[in-house]
Design an enzyme around this catalytic site. Structure first.
Site, PDB file in Angstrom:
ATOM      1  N   ASP A 125       0.810  -1.215   0.000  1.00 43.96           N
ATOM      2  CA  ASP A 125       0.000   0.000   0.000  1.00 43.96           C
ATOM      3  C   ASP A 125       0.845   1.268   0.000  1.00 43.96           C
ATOM      4  OD1 ASP A 125      -2.286  -1.492  -0.070  1.00 43.96           O
ATOM      5  OD2 ASP A 125      -2.617  -1.437   2.091  1.00 43.96           O
ATOM      6  N   ARG A 176       2.551   5.693  17.192  1.00 42.28           N
ATOM      7  CA  ARG A 176       2.210   6.750  16.236  1.00 42.28           C
ATOM      8  C   ARG A 176       2.921   8.078  16.520  1.00 42.28           C
ATOM      9  NH1 ARG A 176       1.607   2.419  13.859  1.00 42.28           N
ATOM     10  NH2 ARG A 176      -0.482   1.708  13.282  1.00 42.28           N
ATOM     11  N   ASP A 213      -5.927   5.552  13.949  1.00 47.53           N
ATOM     12  CA  ASP A 213      -4.582   5.981  13.588  1.00 47.53           C
ATOM     13  C   ASP A 213      -4.559   7.252  12.747  1.00 47.53           C
ATOM     14  OD1 ASP A 213      -3.180   4.117  15.023  1.00 47.53           O
ATOM     15  OD2 ASP A 213      -3.107   2.655  13.406  1.00 47.53           O
ATOM     16  N   SER A 229      -5.847  -7.516   9.609  1.00 46.09           N
ATOM     17  CA  SER A 229      -5.088  -6.269   9.650  1.00 46.09           C
ATOM     18  C   SER A 229      -4.204  -6.348  10.884  1.00 46.09           C
ATOM     19  CB  SER A 229      -6.034  -5.069   9.740  1.00 46.09           C
ATOM     20  OG  SER A 229      -5.300  -3.874   9.934  1.00 46.09           O
TER      21      SER A 229
END
Length: 397
Positions: free
Chosen positions: A14, A95, A124, A175
């Site tokens: 991706d 993050r 996220d 995921s």
């Protein structure tokens, strides 16, 4: 001057496709930034070269494992941070680490836009963009998957059309996000919340039902920081890694929960965080020994709010920074050793010792040598319960 975009790059399909996709959609040059927070996988140099081969004008990679452990995981350990009393903030902690490197790269390369690969229904996207806004208020954010409908099928077609050097194998039904502090698994058959997890989804933990010998470990802390395992000095990263191995080998740290996402939906998540759970369990118990009662009671309220702020992507917020100061102060005396037995999916505390202990044996004992003056108890109870007694006389009349 050509616009530049800094892309949070993982090396997967991706984000590899996103390099050319962004260039075509915006006309901008793309700088790829990959950050190692202990997720494992490919070598950083391999990832850097792939980004360049996929069209990035620059590619930076950063080994941030120690930074992540010391500046992000450690505050969570000091805060005993468990979102909804269970989740040790595995993804939420990584993050802001990545954001810090993205914003630094944007400033270095004169980029005005930062891109990430998040969808429009997860947490996220908020964590990335709220963090970017806090560190680089003038930066804009884009998310190709969300903003340009870059679906998996479109990504594979783009990859094949451009002959990009990335495998377009069938996507995993799950995921998965992972780092040294833990691993998160969602989607696929797990979206039916009646379905039990299968053993195949786990990587950081062994089956807790398997027969094995128990593992006894002693974790030493200094002012809330894990500094030794079984008497051998460790960094924070090493403490997490060693306990991932030992607690994970005992099946500790598996969490299956339906959690409240920031965007308003409930989501079924399966986590495994053996090192995190072992360290937080030990840290909580050492606080029980060393932290004064009223401070401990108030800290539990702060811990919940701190965890919510971090989960919601507000790591760099003024309130989070202020609470950090309180938590660090509350950890000033959290020094000592905790002994735990790791076995059967549980980390059970069996011993505590500390030079900073508030536990007084002579006050606690019921045997000879008891220094607690029991003659004062009746008067204490009479005064302590007086307001309720007065109210009861009124209400029961």
């Amino acid at each position: 001057m050509t616009e530049r975009v800094v892309l949070a790059y993982s090396g997967g399909l991706d984000t590899s496709v996103a390099i050319g996709w962004i260039a075509e959609e915006t006309g901008a040059e793309v700088i790829a930034v990959a950050v190692d927070v202990g997720q494992g996988g490919e070598d950083l140099d391999v990832i850097r070269k792939r980004a360049l081969a996929c069209g990035a004008v620059e590619a930076e990679v950063a080994d941030a494992k120690d930074e992540f452990a010391e500046e992000y995981c450690l505050p969570a350990i000091k805060a005993n941070a468990l979102y909804m009393d269970r989740y040790p903030l595995v993804s939420a902690l990584s993050r802001p680490t990545i954001v810090k490197h993205l914003v630094a790269a944007a400033k270095k390369h004169g980029a005005g836009i930062v891109a990430h690969g998040c969808t429009g229904k997860g947490n996220d996207q908020v964590r990335f963009e709220a963090g970017i806004q806090a560190l680089g208020p003038d930066l804009k954010c884009i998310a190709p998957v969300r903003d340009y409908a870059m679906t998996r099928d479109k990504a594979i077609a783009f990859c094949e059309e451009k002959q990009l050097p990335i495998a377009t194998t069938k996507k995993s039904p799950y995921s998965i996000d992972q780092n040294v502090f833990g691993r998160a698994v969602e989607t696929g058959f797990l979206e039916d919340i009646w379905n039990a997890p299968i053993e195949d989804i786990y990587e950081y933990t062994s089956n807790p039902a398997m027969s094995r010998e128990a593992d006894e470990v002693v974790i030493s802390f200094k002012e809330g920081v894990p500094v030794a395992i079984d008497g051998k000095p460790v960094t924070v990263l090493q403490a997490i890694q060693q306990l991932n191995e030992r607690a994970g080998g005992q099946g500790i740290g598996r969490i299956d929960m339906v959690e409240d996402r920031l965007v308003g939906i409930k989501s079924r998540e399966v986590y495994e965080a053996p090192g995190a759970i072992a360290l937080i369990t030990a840290h909580q118990e050492l606080e029980n020994v060393t932290v004064e009662r009223e401070l401990a009671r108030y800290k539990r309220q702060v811990e919940q709010r701190w965890g919510e702020l971090v989960y919601d992507g507000l790591w760099f917020s003024p309130l989070k920074r202020a609470l950090d100061g309180f938590i660090n102060e509350a950890n000033q005396h959290v020094t000592g050793d905790i002994r735990m037995t790791l076995h059967g999916g549980r980390a059970v505390v069996t011993g505590r010792r500390s030079q900073e202990s508030l536990y007084d044996f002579n006050l606690a004992t019921y045997d000879s040598g008891d220094t607690f003056d029991q003659s004062k108890a009746q008067g204490f109870i009479d005064i302590f319960g007086l307001s309720s007694k007065i109210a009861a006389k009124r209400d029961l009349a």
